[in-house]
Design a protein around this motif. Sequence first.
Motif, PDB file in Angstrom:
ATOM      1  N   VAL B 246       0.839  -1.198   0.000  1.00 20.16           N
ATOM      2  CA  VAL B 246       0.000   0.000   0.000  1.00 20.16           C
ATOM      3  C   VAL B 246       0.882   1.260   0.000  1.00 20.16           C
ATOM      4  O   VAL B 246       0.687   2.176  -0.800  1.00 20.16           O
ATOM      5  N   CYS B 247       1.902   1.245   0.882  1.00 20.64           N
ATOM      6  CA  CYS B 247       2.811   2.395   0.937  1.00 20.64           C
ATOM      7  C   CYS B 247       3.543   2.557  -0.395  1.00 20.64           C
ATOM      8  O   CYS B 247       3.708   3.675  -0.894  1.00 20.64           O
ATOM      9  N   ALA B 248       3.967   1.415  -0.968  1.00 17.72           N
ATOM     10  CA  ALA B 248       4.689   1.475  -2.241  1.00 17.72           C
ATOM     11  C   ALA B 248       3.781   2.022  -3.340  1.00 17.72           C
ATOM     12  O   ALA B 248       4.216   2.821  -4.174  1.00 17.72           O
ATOM     13  N   THR B 249       2.514   1.611  -3.337  1.00 22.07           N
ATOM     14  CA  THR B 249       1.587   2.098  -4.357  1.00 22.07           C
ATOM     15  C   THR B 249       1.470   3.620  -4.285  1.00 22.07           C
ATOM     16  O   THR B 249       1.469   4.295  -5.310  1.00 22.07           O
ATOM     17  N   LEU B 250       1.408   4.148  -3.057  1.00 21.06           N
ATOM     18  CA  LEU B 250       1.370   5.608  -2.894  1.00 21.06           C
ATOM     19  C   LEU B 250       2.585   6.268  -3.530  1.00 21.06           C
ATOM     20  O   LEU B 250       2.466   7.233  -4.287  1.00 21.06           O
ATOM     21  N   ALA B 251       3.764   5.726  -3.226  1.00 14.52           N
ATOM     22  CA  ALA B 251       5.005   6.327  -3.728  1.00 14.52           C
ATOM     23  C   ALA B 251       5.056   6.264  -5.252  1.00 14.52           C
ATOM     24  O   ALA B 251       5.383   7.253  -5.916  1.00 14.52           O
ATOM     25  N   PHE B 252       4.722   5.093  -5.814  1.00  9.67           N
ATOM     26  CA  PHE B 252       4.857   4.939  -7.266  1.00  9.67           C
ATOM     27  C   PHE B 252       3.736   5.644  -8.019  1.00  9.67           C
ATOM     28  O   PHE B 252       3.918   6.071  -9.156  1.00  9.67           O
ATOM     29  N   MET B 253       2.583   5.778  -7.369  1.00  3.88           N
ATOM     30  CA  MET B 253       1.526   6.554  -7.992  1.00  3.88           C
ATOM     31  C   MET B 253       1.971   8.009  -8.139  1.00  3.88           C
ATOM     32  O   MET B 253       1.740   8.638  -9.169  1.00  3.88           O
ATOM     33  N   ALA B 254       2.632   8.514  -7.100  1.00  4.96           N
ATOM     34  CA  ALA B 254       3.122   9.895  -7.165  1.00  4.96           C
ATOM     35  C   ALA B 254       4.131  10.039  -8.296  1.00  4.96           C
ATOM     36  O   ALA B 254       4.107  11.016  -9.053  1.00  4.96           O
ATOM     37  N   ILE B 255       5.018   9.029  -8.439  1.00  2.84           N
ATOM     38  CA  ILE B 255       5.989   9.061  -9.546  1.00  2.84           C
ATOM     39  C   ILE B 255       5.249   9.054 -10.880  1.00  2.84           C
ATOM     40  O   ILE B 255       5.565   9.815 -11.796  1.00  2.84           O
ATOM     41  N   GLY B 256       4.226   8.203 -10.968  1.00  2.00           N
ATOM     42  CA  GLY B 256       3.432   8.126 -12.196  1.00  2.00           C
ATOM     43  C   GLY B 256       2.737   9.445 -12.509  1.00  2.00           C
ATOM     44  O   GLY B 256       2.665   9.857 -13.659  1.00  2.00           O
ATOM     45  N   LEU B 257       2.252  10.109 -11.470  1.00  2.00           N
ATOM     46  CA  LEU B 257       1.567  11.390 -11.679  1.00  2.00           C
ATOM     47  C   LEU B 257       2.539  12.433 -12.227  1.00  2.00           C
ATOM     48  O   LEU B 257       2.177  13.244 -13.078  1.00  2.00           O
ATOM     49  N   ILE B 258       3.783  12.374 -11.744  1.00  2.00           N
ATOM     50  CA  ILE B 258       4.789  13.303 -12.278  1.00  2.00           C
ATOM     51  C   ILE B 258       5.022  13.000 -13.756  1.00  2.00           C
ATOM     52  O   ILE B 258       5.000  13.891 -14.602  1.00  2.00           O
ATOM     53  N   ALA B 259       5.217  11.701 -14.059  1.00  2.00           N
ATOM     54  CA  ALA B 259       5.447  11.306 -15.454  1.00  2.00           C
ATOM     55  C   ALA B 259       4.277  11.750 -16.320  1.00  2.00           C
ATOM     56  O   ALA B 259       4.470  12.222 -17.439  1.00  2.00           O
ATOM     57  N   GLY B 260       3.061  11.607 -15.796  1.00  2.00           N
ATOM     58  CA  GLY B 260       1.871  11.996 -16.557  1.00  2.00           C
ATOM     59  C   GLY B 260       1.782  13.501 -16.747  1.00  2.00           C
ATOM     60  O   GLY B 260       1.373  13.976 -17.799  1.00  2.00           O
ATOM     61  N   ALA B 261       2.202  14.240 -15.708  1.00  2.00           N
ATOM     62  CA  ALA B 261       2.066  15.693 -15.782  1.00  2.00           C
ATOM     63  C   ALA B 261       3.023  16.300 -16.799  1.00  2.00           C
ATOM     64  O   ALA B 261       2.707  17.293 -17.442  1.00  2.00           O
TER      65      ALA B 261
END
Lengths: 300, 352
Positions: B246-261
């Motif tokens: 769950v914690c990892a998903t939070l971290a990688f989602m944030a990375i993904g959001l940066i990539a998406g932005a």
Amino acid sequence: MTNVIETRGLVKRYGDLTAVDHVDIAVPQGTFFGLLGPNGAGKTTTLELIEGIREPDEGEALIFGEKVWPRNRALLPRIGVQLQASAFFERLTVAEQLRCFAELYAVPLTRIDRMIELVGLEDKRTVRTEDLSGGQKQRLSIACSLIHDPEIVFLDEPTAALDPQARRNLWDVLRAINAEGRTVVLTTHYMDEAEILCDQIAIIDRGKILTTDTPRNLITGLGAAYRILLSEGAVSEEEANRLPGVESASLDNGTLALTTHEPSPVLTALAERDALHGLQVTSATLEDVFLTLTGREYRA
Amino acid sequence: MNGFMALARAQWKGFWRDKQNWFWLMAFPLMFLLLFGFLLRDAGASKNTLTQIGSVAIIDQLPPEAKTQFDNLFDVTKTTDAAAAVESVRKGDVDAAVEQRGNEVILHYSQADQVNAARVQGTLGAFVDAANVAISGKPPTFTLDAVAAEDNSLKPIQFIAPGLLGWAVAMGATFNAAMPFVTWRTNKLLRRIRLTPVRTESLVASRLLVSVAVALVQMVVFLAVGVGLFDLKLSGSWWMAIPLLVCATLAFMAIGLIAGAISRTAEAASGIANVIILPMAFLSGSFIPLDQAPPWLQTISKFLPLGQLNEGLLDTMVRGEGPGSAMMPMAALLGFAVVFGLIAARLFRWED
């Protein structure tokens, strides 16, 4: 009638380009309002400023007397917006898209079937949106914008890229929506569409509203002449020239064209001579209005 | 709440209806698990090959329990052709050849393969010493018990499964954040959602819920294949993998959001996500265990979110550490989530 939409000196600039240039619009409740102009005139940007999804550089837009910017969540359930692009969730069916929007607006799911019926997509319920035709997508997107029974509906070029049959079907849907008492704001670059559907038209060009009125007033306001077309031989060119009210008559390619500012006496005289067979009367169109206002030919 | 569940349901359905997701986030990492699983199946208990020339009393007359031990260490083939046996050692076909002349046991080894040569010499030497002690009739004074520091079930699958799971989850969470937001921005769905009364937090939270659920499905599938097919043994606090993921998903989602932005198209977002995740997977020991890696690599991995995740997964799932061992990695992952999340929030755009 009260104005449900009002803008005051709306300005939006993109670099050197002023996309919306001091736009003032007032839309009374229940009106079918058309924003008409060629591509790139600033119709969509104006609409987005009114919907509250863009921040104006100057001026303000009010809906029901409330400011739309910044995002006004209390206002959102009262307006329905259909966007130009087909904005759907990936890989969901028609019914699932509508369900999602129904839940986003927290309205009863019974609305789904009513919307499907309204836009005539009964046999497409379980079809994924990716597999719909352009016209079906437009209709679904209108259904999504109506799911929560909004008081005002914004439609951005709903009939763009549709074939003539699909356009006419959609017109029926749009008339029905307005007949239910909703205020409808439509952008279009089709003159005929604006003329047929709208109670009020604002003509926009290069970010400026040139004029706002009913289609009829816009056209008669030009003071343009009527043209009466007859088949050759109904009356002679000579006789036509002598009819009361006729300003000129000319024969061209088997058609006799009469020009007049007072069609009634001309038509009466023609009726007396039993010369109404194949008769056509044309008046000025919105295209002539645009030409007069801008000095340019209208090119959508 | 309505809106949150509606968005979550829509995204959940959309996710599983995309065959690409099935392949890249499920089948593809599983292929690696199968590949490594089968390739390294016996690596933990690798035997040395040994050719026995003629009769070798010291091997032939081993007592039964010693014989079993010997067979666990050596794969013995018998021959009478001494010259051929030595030749095959020289070629590297077998690790060593052994013959006995009277009381002299002769071991032929290859200098080209010093690791195996040393191993065979050492092991065989121990058997010779044991035989000498036995003949003396006295019980041995000193004994040596070599015990592995890890659980003795630590076969390669034990390292591979958590590492690959970490990689799969990192990929899933990153791509699931990067791609939809770019697609939604280009097809204006993001704007359409913004015109509904739903809260922005609901939108992000619904994406998070879907990504966490996908990560848990990945975990179940990985563990099922690992345990079912490769005899993966989970240690006591394996369930701590759930909060870790769950914690990892939070971290990688944030990375993904940066990539998406920072991407204009979904393809670009996927490219950026790949460029981030794939090298990180190598540096974090998802494909190769870091225990034998140079110290600088082990240090780098500590500063990578995937390195922290893998370390936490290994500790709790196979190294038999207590639930507490997951705390540091979880804290680190949450730290990454906060930092990347703040950057993502700054870069986030509703419109192109």
